[in-house]
Design a protein around this motif. Structure first.
Motif, PDB file in Angstrom:
ATOM      1  N   LEU A   1       0.811  -1.215   0.000  1.00  0.00           N
ATOM      2  CA  LEU A   1       0.000   0.000   0.000  1.00  0.00           C
ATOM      3  C   LEU A   1       0.848   1.270   0.000  1.00  0.00           C
ATOM      4  O   LEU A   1       0.345   2.340  -0.333  1.00  0.00           O
ATOM      5  CB  LEU A   1      -0.947   0.006   1.201  1.00  0.00           C
ATOM      6  CG  LEU A   1      -1.999  -1.111   1.242  1.00  0.00           C
ATOM      7  CD1 LEU A   1      -2.875  -0.965   2.473  1.00  0.00           C
ATOM      8  CD2 LEU A   1      -2.850  -1.123  -0.020  1.00  0.00           C
ATOM      9  N   ARG A   2       2.125   1.152   0.378  1.00  0.00           N
ATOM     10  CA  ARG A   2       3.016   2.313   0.286  1.00  0.00           C
ATOM     11  C   ARG A   2       3.159   2.765  -1.169  1.00  0.00           C
ATOM     12  O   ARG A   2       3.480   3.927  -1.437  1.00  0.00           O
ATOM     13  CB  ARG A   2       4.408   1.964   0.821  1.00  0.00           C
ATOM     14  CG  ARG A   2       4.510   1.720   2.317  1.00  0.00           C
ATOM     15  CD  ARG A   2       5.942   1.412   2.680  1.00  0.00           C
ATOM     16  NE  ARG A   2       6.142   1.070   4.078  1.00  0.00           N
ATOM     17  CZ  ARG A   2       6.386   1.946   5.055  1.00  0.00           C
ATOM     18  NH1 ARG A   2       6.433   3.239   4.769  1.00  0.00           N
ATOM     19  NH2 ARG A   2       6.574   1.535   6.301  1.00  0.00           N
ATOM     20  N   ARG A   3       2.948   1.844  -2.102  1.00  0.00           N
ATOM     21  CA  ARG A   3       3.201   2.119  -3.521  1.00  0.00           C
ATOM     22  C   ARG A   3       1.919   2.423  -4.299  1.00  0.00           C
ATOM     23  O   ARG A   3       1.906   2.374  -5.527  1.00  0.00           O
ATOM     24  CB  ARG A   3       3.941   0.924  -4.139  1.00  0.00           C
ATOM     25  CG  ARG A   3       5.210   0.544  -3.379  1.00  0.00           C
ATOM     26  CD  ARG A   3       6.049  -0.481  -4.126  1.00  0.00           C
ATOM     27  NE  ARG A   3       5.356  -1.729  -4.365  1.00  0.00           N
ATOM     28  CZ  ARG A   3       5.289  -2.747  -3.499  1.00  0.00           C
ATOM     29  NH1 ARG A   3       5.849  -2.644  -2.303  1.00  0.00           N
ATOM     30  NH2 ARG A   3       4.655  -3.857  -3.817  1.00  0.00           N
ATOM     31  N   ILE A   4       0.852   2.735  -3.562  1.00  0.00           N
ATOM     32  CA  ILE A   4      -0.419   3.094  -4.194  1.00  0.00           C
ATOM     33  C   ILE A   4      -0.890   4.422  -3.606  1.00  0.00           C
ATOM     34  O   ILE A   4      -1.111   4.540  -2.400  1.00  0.00           O
ATOM     35  CB  ILE A   4      -1.486   2.001  -3.976  1.00  0.00           C
ATOM     36  CG1 ILE A   4      -1.037   0.701  -4.645  1.00  0.00           C
ATOM     37  CG2 ILE A   4      -2.831   2.448  -4.525  1.00  0.00           C
ATOM     38  CD1 ILE A   4      -1.979  -0.450  -4.435  1.00  0.00           C
ATOM     39  N   LYS A   5      -1.033   5.432  -4.454  1.00  0.00           N
ATOM     40  CA  LYS A   5      -1.441   6.752  -3.976  1.00  0.00           C
ATOM     41  C   LYS A   5      -2.885   6.730  -3.499  1.00  0.00           C
ATOM     42  O   LYS A   5      -3.745   6.097  -4.117  1.00  0.00           O
ATOM     43  CB  LYS A   5      -1.276   7.800  -5.079  1.00  0.00           C
ATOM     44  CG  LYS A   5       0.166   8.135  -5.407  1.00  0.00           C
ATOM     45  CD  LYS A   5       0.234   9.183  -6.500  1.00  0.00           C
ATOM     46  CE  LYS A   5       1.678   9.494  -6.876  1.00  0.00           C
ATOM     47  NZ  LYS A   5       1.769  10.461  -7.983  1.00  0.00           N
ATOM     48  N   GLN A   6      -3.123   7.457  -2.441  1.00  0.00           N
ATOM     49  CA  GLN A   6      -4.476   7.551  -1.899  1.00  0.00           C
ATOM     50  C   GLN A   6      -5.413   8.264  -2.868  1.00  0.00           C
ATOM     51  O   GLN A   6      -6.557   7.861  -3.041  1.00  0.00           O
ATOM     52  CB  GLN A   6      -4.440   8.290  -0.558  1.00  0.00           C
ATOM     53  CG  GLN A   6      -5.794   8.585   0.042  1.00  0.00           C
ATOM     54  CD  GLN A   6      -6.502   7.358   0.555  1.00  0.00           C
ATOM     55  OE1 GLN A   6      -5.918   6.297   0.685  1.00  0.00           O
ATOM     56  NE2 GLN A   6      -7.778   7.495   0.836  1.00  0.00           N
ATOM     57  N   LEU A   7      -4.940   9.309  -3.526  1.00  0.00           N
ATOM     58  CA  LEU A   7      -5.823  10.137  -4.350  1.00  0.00           C
ATOM     59  C   LEU A   7      -5.610   9.958  -5.854  1.00  0.00           C
ATOM     60  O   LEU A   7      -6.181  10.714  -6.639  1.00  0.00           O
ATOM     61  CB  LEU A   7      -5.665  11.612  -3.984  1.00  0.00           C
ATOM     62  CG  LEU A   7      -6.277  12.027  -2.650  1.00  0.00           C
ATOM     63  CD1 LEU A   7      -6.133  13.525  -2.438  1.00  0.00           C
ATOM     64  CD2 LEU A   7      -7.750  11.633  -2.571  1.00  0.00           C
ATOM     65  N   GLY A   8      -4.795   8.994  -6.259  1.00  0.00           N
ATOM     66  CA  GLY A   8      -4.648   8.731  -7.684  1.00  0.00           C
ATOM     67  C   GLY A   8      -4.227   9.945  -8.478  1.00  0.00           C
ATOM     68  O   GLY A   8      -3.197  10.571  -8.201  1.00  0.00           O
ATOM     69  N   THR A   9      -5.035  10.329  -9.453  1.00  0.00           N
ATOM     70  CA  THR A   9      -4.678  11.413 -10.366  1.00  0.00           C
ATOM     71  C   THR A   9      -4.749  12.791  -9.719  1.00  0.00           C
ATOM     72  O   THR A   9      -4.280  13.772 -10.303  1.00  0.00           O
ATOM     73  CB  THR A   9      -5.595  11.414 -11.599  1.00  0.00           C
ATOM     74  OG1 THR A   9      -6.957  11.606 -11.186  1.00  0.00           O
ATOM     75  CG2 THR A   9      -5.482  10.096 -12.356  1.00  0.00           C
ATOM     76  N   ALA A  10      -5.317  12.902  -8.516  1.00  0.00           N
ATOM     77  CA  ALA A  10      -5.428  14.226  -7.880  1.00  0.00           C
ATOM     78  C   ALA A  10      -4.067  14.841  -7.603  1.00  0.00           C
ATOM     79  O   ALA A  10      -3.954  16.071  -7.497  1.00  0.00           O
ATOM     80  CB  ALA A  10      -6.227  14.130  -6.579  1.00  0.00           C
ATOM     81  N   SER A  11      -3.024  14.017  -7.507  1.00  0.00           N
ATOM     82  CA  SER A  11      -1.692  14.573  -7.268  1.00  0.00           C
ATOM     83  C   SER A  11      -1.204  15.377  -8.469  1.00  0.00           C
ATOM     84  O   SER A  11      -0.256  16.165  -8.348  1.00  0.00           O
ATOM     85  CB  SER A  11      -0.700  13.452  -6.963  1.00  0.00           C
ATOM     86  OG  SER A  11      -0.545  12.586  -8.069  1.00  0.00           O
ATOM     87  N   LEU A  12      -1.827  15.214  -9.619  1.00  0.00           N
ATOM     88  CA  LEU A  12      -1.472  15.992 -10.789  1.00  0.00           C
ATOM     89  C   LEU A  12      -2.085  17.390 -10.750  1.00  0.00           C
ATOM     90  O   LEU A  12      -1.754  18.241 -11.569  1.00  0.00           O
ATOM     91  CB  LEU A  12      -1.914  15.260 -12.059  1.00  0.00           C
ATOM     92  CG  LEU A  12      -1.222  13.909 -12.307  1.00  0.00           C
ATOM     93  CD1 LEU A  12      -1.925  13.134 -13.415  1.00  0.00           C
ATOM     94  CD2 LEU A  12       0.248  14.117 -12.639  1.00  0.00           C
ATOM     95  N   ILE A  13      -2.971  17.614  -9.818  1.00  0.00           N
ATOM     96  CA  ILE A  13      -3.595  18.920  -9.641  1.00  0.00           C
ATOM     97  C   ILE A  13      -3.119  19.542  -8.330  1.00  0.00           C
ATOM     98  O   ILE A  13      -2.690  20.696  -8.280  1.00  0.00           O
ATOM     99  CB  ILE A  13      -5.140  18.807  -9.650  1.00  0.00           C
ATOM    100  CG1 ILE A  13      -5.619  18.449 -11.069  1.00  0.00           C
ATOM    101  CG2 ILE A  13      -5.799  20.110  -9.211  1.00  0.00           C
ATOM    102  CD1 ILE A  13      -5.533  17.000 -11.398  1.00  0.00           C
ATOM    103  N   PHE A  14      -3.190  18.769  -7.251  1.00  0.00           N
ATOM    104  CA  PHE A  14      -2.718  19.212  -5.944  1.00  0.00           C
ATOM    105  C   PHE A  14      -1.366  18.537  -5.717  1.00  0.00           C
ATOM    106  O   PHE A  14      -1.305  17.374  -5.313  1.00  0.00           O
ATOM    107  CB  PHE A  14      -3.715  18.823  -4.857  1.00  0.00           C
ATOM    108  CG  PHE A  14      -5.094  19.388  -5.091  1.00  0.00           C
ATOM    109  CD1 PHE A  14      -5.415  20.671  -4.663  1.00  0.00           C
ATOM    110  CD2 PHE A  14      -6.056  18.642  -5.753  1.00  0.00           C
ATOM    111  CE1 PHE A  14      -6.686  21.195  -4.877  1.00  0.00           C
ATOM    112  CE2 PHE A  14      -7.329  19.157  -5.971  1.00  0.00           C
ATOM    113  CZ  PHE A  14      -7.641  20.438  -5.538  1.00  0.00           C
ATOM    114  N   HIS A  15      -0.277  19.257  -5.968  1.00  0.00           N
ATOM    115  CA  HIS A  15       1.021  18.612  -6.064  1.00  0.00           C
ATOM    116  C   HIS A  15       1.507  18.003  -4.753  1.00  0.00           C
ATOM    117  O   HIS A  15       2.420  17.183  -4.745  1.00  0.00           O
ATOM    118  CB  HIS A  15       2.070  19.602  -6.588  1.00  0.00           C
ATOM    119  CG  HIS A  15       2.296  20.776  -5.696  1.00  0.00           C
ATOM    120  ND1 HIS A  15       1.613  21.955  -5.861  1.00  0.00           N
ATOM    121  CD2 HIS A  15       3.093  20.944  -4.615  1.00  0.00           C
ATOM    122  CE1 HIS A  15       1.999  22.816  -4.933  1.00  0.00           C
ATOM    123  NE2 HIS A  15       2.900  22.227  -4.155  1.00  0.00           N
ATOM    124  N   GLY A  16       0.914  18.394  -3.644  1.00  0.00           N
ATOM    125  CA  GLY A  16       1.308  17.798  -2.369  1.00  0.00           C
ATOM    126  C   GLY A  16       0.645  16.463  -2.088  1.00  0.00           C
ATOM    127  O   GLY A  16       1.024  15.765  -1.146  1.00  0.00           O
TER     128      GLY A  16
END
Length: 454
Positions: A41-56
């Motif tokens: 689970l360390r290698r799976i982002k919680q928010l998926g593609t949202a990191s491409l908008i909210f860079h944090g």
């Protein structure tokens, strides 16, 4: 002392930006954290593609799962300290349920795949069913740890996540309209996206929570903290989870995986293209080990290869996803839905394959539902407020704020299309310029796009 009761000689802590410290006191919890399946689970982002908008927003499902565990631990502590059962059936908290609740909280998301919701849509997987399989399959390290408690313990923990466990207090800790899962992801997502309106008073909500015979209620004098939580959830969905650019990137991801699947199914792929770890999913015959071999990094590696694909659509979709080139979007209403065929015709006429370069997406959420329906697949219990004399009142009957939004879906429907239709660039064929001009006028005249969007 048996394994279920085994405590660490000295509690272990994880530093956490949301909860400060996450306290691990049971040996089984530490052992579960150290399993292969949980570390994935360390290698799976919680928010998926949202990191491409909210860079944090680079946080993982690992950190969220630890947070859900910590909130559940605090709830158990509160219940045992203030509302312990004294007579069987009196509605108090039986602390023998603690270990089941803690394990379910920690493991509730362990079945998520890479970019989970998009992946599920393409390959028809079900992360909740896979979670139950991970817990109950003798092949997993998680199952081996759980079975050290008892032969039936893995199924008991799975039943909490499946909402069939007989104690509603335990189920509602993990899954209800105000549960440890939702409270952690709202606070955590707000922190990492930098959106302050996603915060609420967790300390106060935990303070006013109390068990009763049919589940969990909240003290009447804590109503405003609960209202604040409902509003925060509403705002996070509108501003983060339903962000149009994040949804645009999900569309591109969906079409990227869909194109790869189509090329494989039609025999158009070559050896340099073949994603061997995805073949079981392309062939619809994957097993649990195939699923656990996947994470965000695996898919990203394939996307990097596909950027050099001889197939123009696959290569372009990989480029758009990896290099963050979102599609443009327009809100669709009942009045403007009839315009879409004309827009698609214009997009098709300049050379775009509308199967891959357009999409219609619906994103709606129900901020609060006061209509409990046990016949639906996953019914959500109402939020009950408890008077000093023990009587219960459903939240929307006493809260004007919640009553104003109860039962009302919020969100929108959007039509996604290439930005090139509005900004074709200097290298666009001049013969298509009238079509681009016509498309732009069509969009502007019908006020389909807010000028500040995207």
């Amino acid at each position: 002392m048996n394994y279920a009761q085994a405590r660490l000689p000295r509690e272990k802590v994880f530093r956490d930006p949301v909860h400060n410290y996450i306290y691990v006191q049971h040996q089984i919890i530490l052992d579960l954290i150290n399993t292969r399946e949980f570390q994935r689970l360390r290698r799976i982002k919680q928010l998926g593609t949202a990191s491409l908008i909210f860079h944090g927003a680079e946080h993982s499902r690992f950190t969220h799962s630890l947070g859900v565990y910590e909130i559940t631990r605090q709830i158990c502590d509160n219940f045992q300290r203030n509302y312990p059962t004294k007579v069987p059936g009196d509605g108090g908290w039986d602390d023998h349920e603690r270990l089941t609740a803690l394990c379910a909280a920690l493991l509730h998301d362990i079945g998520h795949g890479p970019y989970s919701h998009t992946f599920e849509h393409i390959f028809h997987t079900d992360h909740e069913a896979i979670t139950a399989e991970i817990l109950t399959s003798p092949e997993t390290e998680v199952n081996q740890v759980l079975r050290r408690v008892s032969a039936t313990f893995p199924a008991e923990v799975a039943s909490v996540i499946q909402k069939t466990y007989p104690n509603p207090q335990v189920v509602q800790m993990i899954s209800s309209q105000i549960d440890a899962d939702r409270m952690d992801y709202l606070l955590r997502d707000a922190y990492y996206t930098g959106t302050q309106y996603g915060t609420f008073d967790l300390t106060r909500i935990l303070r006013v929570m109390r068990p009763y015979k049919d589940g969990i209620a909240f003290a009447m004098n804590g109503m405003h903290a609960v209202e604040d939580y409902i509003v925060s959830r509403f705002q996070m969905y509108q501003q983060v989870y339903f962000h149009p650019v994040s949804r645009s990137m999900e569309v591109i991801l969906d079409h990227l995986l869909g194109r790869a699947n189509e090329l494989y199914q039609t025999g158009q792929s070559d050896e340099s293209f073949i994603p061997h770890l995805l073949l079981p999913f392309f062939n619809h015959e994957f097993n649990l080990q195939d699923y656990l071999n996947l994470d965000d990094g695996v898919l990203t590696t394939y996307f990097i290869h596909w950027r050099q694909s001889p197939d123009d659509i696959l290569a372009d979709m990989a480029h758009r996803f990896l290099d963050r080139k979102p599609l443009k979007s327009a809100v669709v209403t009942e009045d403007t839905a009839a315009l879409l065929p004309r827009l698609q015709d214009m997009i098709r006429s300049v050379g775009f394959n509308t199967d891959y370069y357009t999409a219609t997406d619906n994103s709606y959420d129900l901020p609060y539902d006061d209509a409990y329906d046990p016949k639906v697949t996953h019914p959500l219990t109402q939020i009950e407020l408890q008077e000093p004399d023990g009587t219960l009142q459903e939240l929307s009957t006493v809260s004007d704020l919640v009553n104003a939004i109860r039962g009302k879906f919020t969100g929108d429907q959007r039509f996604f299309f290439p930005k090139e239709m509005l900004n074709p660039g200097d290298d666009a064929p001049e013969i298509f310029q009238p079509i681009y001009d016509d498309f732009g006028r069509y969009i502007q005249n019908n006020q389909l796009i807010h000028p500040k969007e995207n």
